[in-house]
Design a protein around this motif. Structure first.
Motif, mmCIF file in Angstrom:
data_model
loop_
_atom_site.group_PDB
_atom_site.id
_atom_site.type_symbol
_atom_site.label_atom_id
_atom_site.label_comp_id
_atom_site.label_asym_id
_atom_site.label_seq_id
_atom_site.Cartn_x
_atom_site.Cartn_y
_atom_site.Cartn_z
ATOM 1 N N ASP A 265 0.849 -1.186 0.000
ATOM 2 C CA ASP A 265 0.000 0.000 0.000
ATOM 3 C C ASP A 265 0.888 1.242 0.000
ATOM 4 O O ASP A 265 1.714 1.399 0.911
ATOM 5 C CB ASP A 265 -0.896 -0.012 1.243
ATOM 6 C CG ASP A 265 -1.922 1.109 1.221
ATOM 7 O OD1 ASP A 265 -2.251 1.575 0.117
ATOM 8 O OD2 ASP A 265 -2.371 1.520 2.300
ATOM 9 N N PRO A 266 0.753 2.127 -0.994
ATOM 10 C CA PRO A 266 -0.146 2.047 -2.147
ATOM 11 C C PRO A 266 0.335 0.997 -3.157
ATOM 12 O O PRO A 266 1.529 0.686 -3.207
ATOM 13 C CB PRO A 266 -0.085 3.451 -2.742
ATOM 14 C CG PRO A 266 1.247 3.983 -2.329
ATOM 15 C CD PRO A 266 1.528 3.394 -0.993
ATOM 16 N N PRO A 267 -0.573 0.487 -3.988
ATOM 17 C CA PRO A 267 -0.237 -0.623 -4.874
ATOM 18 C C PRO A 267 0.441 -0.214 -6.187
ATOM 19 O O PRO A 267 0.694 -1.070 -7.032
ATOM 20 C CB PRO A 267 -1.600 -1.259 -5.153
ATOM 21 C CG PRO A 267 -2.556 -0.117 -5.062
ATOM 22 C CD PRO A 267 -2.018 0.783 -3.984
ATOM 23 N N VAL A 268 0.693 1.072 -6.358
ATOM 24 C CA VAL A 268 1.341 1.579 -7.577
ATOM 25 C C VAL A 268 2.670 2.208 -7.181
ATOM 26 O O VAL A 268 2.740 3.008 -6.246
ATOM 27 C CB VAL A 268 0.451 2.608 -8.291
ATOM 28 C CG1 VAL A 268 1.151 3.175 -9.522
ATOM 29 C CG2 VAL A 268 -0.883 1.976 -8.682
ATOM 30 N N ALA A 269 3.745 1.853 -7.890
ATOM 31 C CA ALA A 269 5.074 2.371 -7.589
ATOM 32 C C ALA A 269 5.255 3.780 -8.130
ATOM 33 O O ALA A 269 4.603 4.181 -9.097
ATOM 34 C CB ALA A 269 6.152 1.454 -8.173
ATOM 35 N N ASP A 270 6.146 4.515 -7.505
ATOM 36 C CA ASP A 270 6.570 5.809 -8.015
ATOM 37 C C ASP A 270 7.748 5.594 -8.967
ATOM 38 O O ASP A 270 8.573 4.701 -8.740
ATOM 39 C CB ASP A 270 6.997 6.704 -6.850
ATOM 40 C CG ASP A 270 7.307 8.116 -7.303
ATOM 41 O OD1 ASP A 270 6.393 8.942 -7.316
ATOM 42 O OD2 ASP A 270 8.484 8.378 -7.647
ATOM 43 N N PRO A 271 7.863 6.364 -10.052
ATOM 44 C CA PRO A 271 9.000 6.194 -10.955
ATOM 45 C C PRO A 271 10.348 6.275 -10.260
ATOM 46 O O PRO A 271 11.305 5.597 -10.666
ATOM 47 C CB PRO A 271 8.822 7.334 -11.966
ATOM 48 C CG PRO A 271 7.347 7.584 -11.991
ATOM 49 C CD PRO A 271 6.897 7.367 -10.575
ATOM 50 N N ASP A 272 10.447 7.077 -9.198
ATOM 51 C CA ASP A 272 11.715 7.198 -8.477
ATOM 52 C C ASP A 272 12.140 5.878 -7.842
ATOM 53 O O ASP A 272 13.340 5.616 -7.686
ATOM 54 C CB ASP A 272 11.615 8.272 -7.393
ATOM 55 C CG ASP A 272 11.542 9.680 -7.961
ATOM 56 O OD1 ASP A 272 12.013 9.880 -9.107
ATOM 57 O OD2 ASP A 272 11.026 10.568 -7.276
ATOM 58 N N GLU A 273 11.177 5.036 -7.465
ATOM 59 C CA GLU A 273 11.513 3.742 -6.883
ATOM 60 C C GLU A 273 12.169 2.834 -7.919
ATOM 61 O O GLU A 273 13.103 2.082 -7.609
ATOM 62 C CB GLU A 273 10.262 3.081 -6.317
ATOM 63 C CG GLU A 273 9.639 3.843 -5.154
ATOM 64 C CD GLU A 273 8.360 3.193 -4.650
ATOM 65 O OE1 GLU A 273 8.428 2.442 -3.655
ATOM 66 O OE2 GLU A 273 7.305 3.440 -5.271
ATOM 67 N N VAL A 274 11.698 2.897 -9.141
ATOM 68 C CA VAL A 274 12.303 2.100 -10.215
ATOM 69 C C VAL A 274 13.663 2.686 -10.583
ATOM 70 O O VAL A 274 14.634 1.950 -10.810
ATOM 71 C CB VAL A 274 11.386 2.041 -11.439
ATOM 72 C CG1 VAL A 274 11.990 1.150 -12.517
ATOM 73 C CG2 VAL A 274 9.998 1.531 -11.050
ATOM 74 N N ALA A 275 13.754 4.007 -10.615
ATOM 75 C CA ALA A 275 15.028 4.659 -10.924
ATOM 76 C C ALA A 275 16.104 4.273 -9.920
ATOM 77 O O ALA A 275 17.270 4.077 -10.288
ATOM 78 C CB ALA A 275 14.848 6.171 -10.952
ATOM 79 N N ALA A 276 15.735 4.136 -8.653
ATOM 80 C CA ALA A 276 16.701 3.748 -7.623
ATOM 81 C C ALA A 276 17.249 2.353 -7.896
ATOM 82 O O ALA A 276 18.449 2.086 -7.714
ATOM 83 C CB ALA A 276 16.044 3.802 -6.249
#
Length: 241
Positions: A204-215
């Motif tokens: 929760d929340p079930p959608v990632a932020d782009p910054d999490e993928v960038a990390a």
């Protein structure tokens, strides 16, 4: 923020928005000189904008050479550019199939191939962006899943081929991410009720932020991830657990 990319030169595709934009900013903040490639203008402070279609062989070759000449070297390629669409498989035209594979899979291949001589010289890295749809069945996504599954296989093949010369290759497989690509997806008409909600994240929340993928991309592209070559990192919030 860590300066683990100080002195490095990075090329990020799909850098005009979403995960690509976040990745370009993250690498810049970690000390890299960053070039951002996209079909549309890349407007990220401190990032060199490069306009090209990743599915165009000649345009890709010219863009990579321009970036390598600008930076004097090339240490990291992040292949983020992608397109997607939901459709019943019987409604997918050959043109749409070619478009989706052309950007997601052929584009990843073309950029990687053009960059590899520079990456060999620098003992650099490639980080590809696949998708959860590339490692498990995904509803109404035959073309996209095929393309992203191909990215996973390409990643593993390149990792094996280029490990002996010091180039690392890995990929991330995000689930749902809050990007313009996700926002632009249109639902299919008459979906089967048993497929609704399949594969949702558990966090929760079930959608990632782009910054999490960038990390994650920044980690896999760094020298400290030496032993992660060939890795396929799922960022799906537990959807595939």
């Amino acid at each position: 923020m860590s300066q683990r990319y100080s002195g490095s030169v990075a090329l990020v595709t799909g850098a005009a928005s979403g995960i690509g934009r976040a990745t370009a900013a993250r690498l810049r903040d970690e000390g890299a000189r960053v070039a951002g490639l996209d079909l549309t203008a890349v407007d990220v402070d401190g990032v060199l904008p490069v306009t090209a279609d990743v599915s165009d062989e000649a345009a890709v070759a010219a863009a990579v050479e321009r970036v390598a000449a600008w930076g004097g070297r090339l240490d990291l390629v992040a292949n983020v550019a992608g397109v997607a669409a939901y459709a019943h498989t019987t409604d997918v035209t050959l043109a749409e199939w070619d478009r989706i594979l052309g950007v997601n899979l052929t584009g990843t291949f073309l950029v990687s191939r053009a960059a590899l001589p520079h990456l060999v010289a620098a003992r650099g890295a490639i980080v590809n962006v696949s998708s959860l749809a590339g490692v498990r069945g995904w509803r109404y996504s035959a073309a996209y899943s095929a393309a992203k599954g191909g990215v996973v296989a390409l990643t593993r093949s390149l990792a094996v081929e280029y490990a002996p010369v010091g180039v690392r290759v890995a990929c991330v497989c995000p689930g749902s991410v809050d990007t313009p690509l996700k926002a632009g997806l249109q639902p299919v008409p008459n979906p089967h009720p048993r497929l609704e909600g399949r594969g949702g994240a558990l966090v929760d929340p079930p959608v990632a932020d782009p910054d999490e993928v960038a990390a994650a991309i920044a980690y896999l592209g760094a020298a400290e991830a030496r032993f992660a070559t060939g890795a396929v990192l799922r960022l799906d919030g537990g959807a595939g657990a």
